[in-house]
Design an enzyme around this catalytic site. Sequence first.
Site, short mmCIF file in Angstrom:
data_model
loop_
_atom_site.label_atom_id
_atom_site.label_comp_id
_atom_site.label_asym_id
_atom_site.label_seq_id
_atom_site.Cartn_x
_atom_site.Cartn_y
_atom_site.Cartn_z
N ARG A 258 -15.50 4.63 -7.85
CA ARG A 258 -14.78 3.53 -7.19
C ARG A 258 -13.47 3.30 -7.92
NH1 ARG A 258 -15.93 -1.29 -8.77
NH2 ARG A 258 -18.18 -1.10 -8.61
N TYR B 46 0.96 -3.85 15.00
CA TYR B 46 -0.27 -3.17 15.44
C TYR B 46 -1.37 -4.20 15.71
CZ TYR B 46 -4.48 -0.31 15.02
OH TYR B 46 -5.69 0.29 15.22
N ASP C 5 4.89 -0.94 7.10
CA ASP C 5 3.89 -0.08 7.73
C ASP C 5 4.66 1.11 8.31
OD1 ASP C 5 2.12 1.25 9.44
OD2 ASP C 5 1.06 -0.58 10.02
N LYS D 172 -3.60 8.75 11.47
CA LYS D 172 -2.67 9.22 12.49
C LYS D 172 -2.02 10.53 12.04
CE LYS D 172 -4.09 5.33 14.07
NZ LYS D 172 -3.39 4.08 13.90
C1 PLP Z 1 -3.82 2.73 13.50
C2 PLP Z 1 -2.84 1.84 12.84
C3 PLP Z 1 -3.24 0.95 11.83
C4 PLP Z 1 -4.70 0.80 11.41
O1 PLP Z 1 -5.19 1.95 10.81
P1 PLP Z 1 -6.74 2.42 10.87
O2 PLP Z 1 -6.71 3.70 10.12
O3 PLP Z 1 -7.10 2.55 12.30
O4 PLP Z 1 -7.54 1.37 10.20
C5 PLP Z 1 -2.27 0.19 11.22
N1 PLP Z 1 -0.97 0.27 11.59
C6 PLP Z 1 -0.56 1.11 12.57
C7 PLP Z 1 0.89 1.15 12.93
C8 PLP Z 1 -1.48 1.92 13.22
O5 PLP Z 1 -1.06 2.73 14.20
#
Ligand code: PLP
Length: 377
Positions: free
Chosen positions: A46, A98, A170, A195
């Site tokens: 961890r 998001y 982000d 992604k």
């Molecule tokens: C998908 C996404 C998230 C969340 O991520 P997860 O891996 O699904 O928890 C946060 N910000 C953006 C812009 C995203 O496309």
Amino acid sequence: MKPKTRLIHGGIFGDEATGAVSTPIYQVSTYKQEAVGKFKGYEYSRTGNPTRHALEELIADVEHGHAGFAFGSGMAAITSVMMMFSAGDHIIMTDDVYGGSYRVVNKVLNRFGLEFTLVDTGNLDEVKAAVKDNTKAIFIETPTNPLLKVTDIEAVSAFAKTKDLLTIVDNTFMTPYLQNPIPLGADIVLHSATKYIGGHSDVVAGLVVVNSAELAEELHFIQNSVGAILGPQDSWLLMRGLKTLGIRMEETMANAQQIAEFLDAHDAVGTVIYPGLPAHAGHDLMSKQARGFGGMISFDVGSKDKAGELLAKLKYFTLAESLGAVESLISVPAQMTHASIPVERRGELGIVEGLVRISVGIEDVEDLIEDLENALK
Ligand SMILES: *Cc1c(COP(=O)(O)O)cnc(C)c1O
């Protein structure tokens, strides 16, 4: 080092112990100690794991930051970053953030006394007006999802510094290959690595990079305390994904530009939102702060029913949430990713019922355009 080289040669290259060119998957929870407290850098997974560590070094390198951290999902990454703050702190956030980020701040983190104000961070005056005595950070997403609104990272970061606020970005949609917020002045960059970084629709993960030793120490403390870590197998998959991120993004963008131009010229399609189109409001800004326009396109087909018909006819665009994979994906934000945003709020933002979002993959663009052509007839 240029970006594609850095994705492959950045961080820790291979495995020092064996010469293996690919970092091994250290599927291990605990480590032998020579004497109490005497160990080779790892005591419990961890706190730290060699495979995760190799990924964390690589992402820190490609984002030009001080240290990287890998989490079990993008939301675990965002939540952990938010846990660096305390009850009573206020954070300014991009308004069409998001859906999951909107949900966690409005339904979970608010219970712990964190306050949020959502503004159009693309308008610096709105950001300035939202600052209060207890404001601690500005959280921006650029370009946004699904409206692809663009925020000037350098301008927001410069303003944030004058008020002693952290700038958090982000960077999921742009990837570390196309946009690096830290050199533009941001303090913390995060990704849903589910992604483009993973890139093959086979792993859920989150990554964070911070720009200083102080933030690194604090975030490691949170990561180790909360335990929202990424496992070794998934860490390895992300390193594998990062190696081909450059070529995947080049193909994705070339396809996206052609598809956006095709849609823009099509009679059955209303507004087409793609920052690579010169008419897009964020086109010039993105040309300045990023190395490309990404692979996400949103367009309006007029109604929920028309969107449904389109989805039913397409062959190569898979109906699915998520984005950023080798295969093209399609979604209807109002009914899917953004369903957790109240309908009035969606209306205010412009996420209309007929808005369709595509994540362009790396198939042959001729096939993708033919597919869209047939489905739009
Ligand atoms: C998908 C996404 C998230 C969340 O991520 P997860 O891996 O699904 O928890 C946060 N910000 C953006 C812009 C995203 O496309």
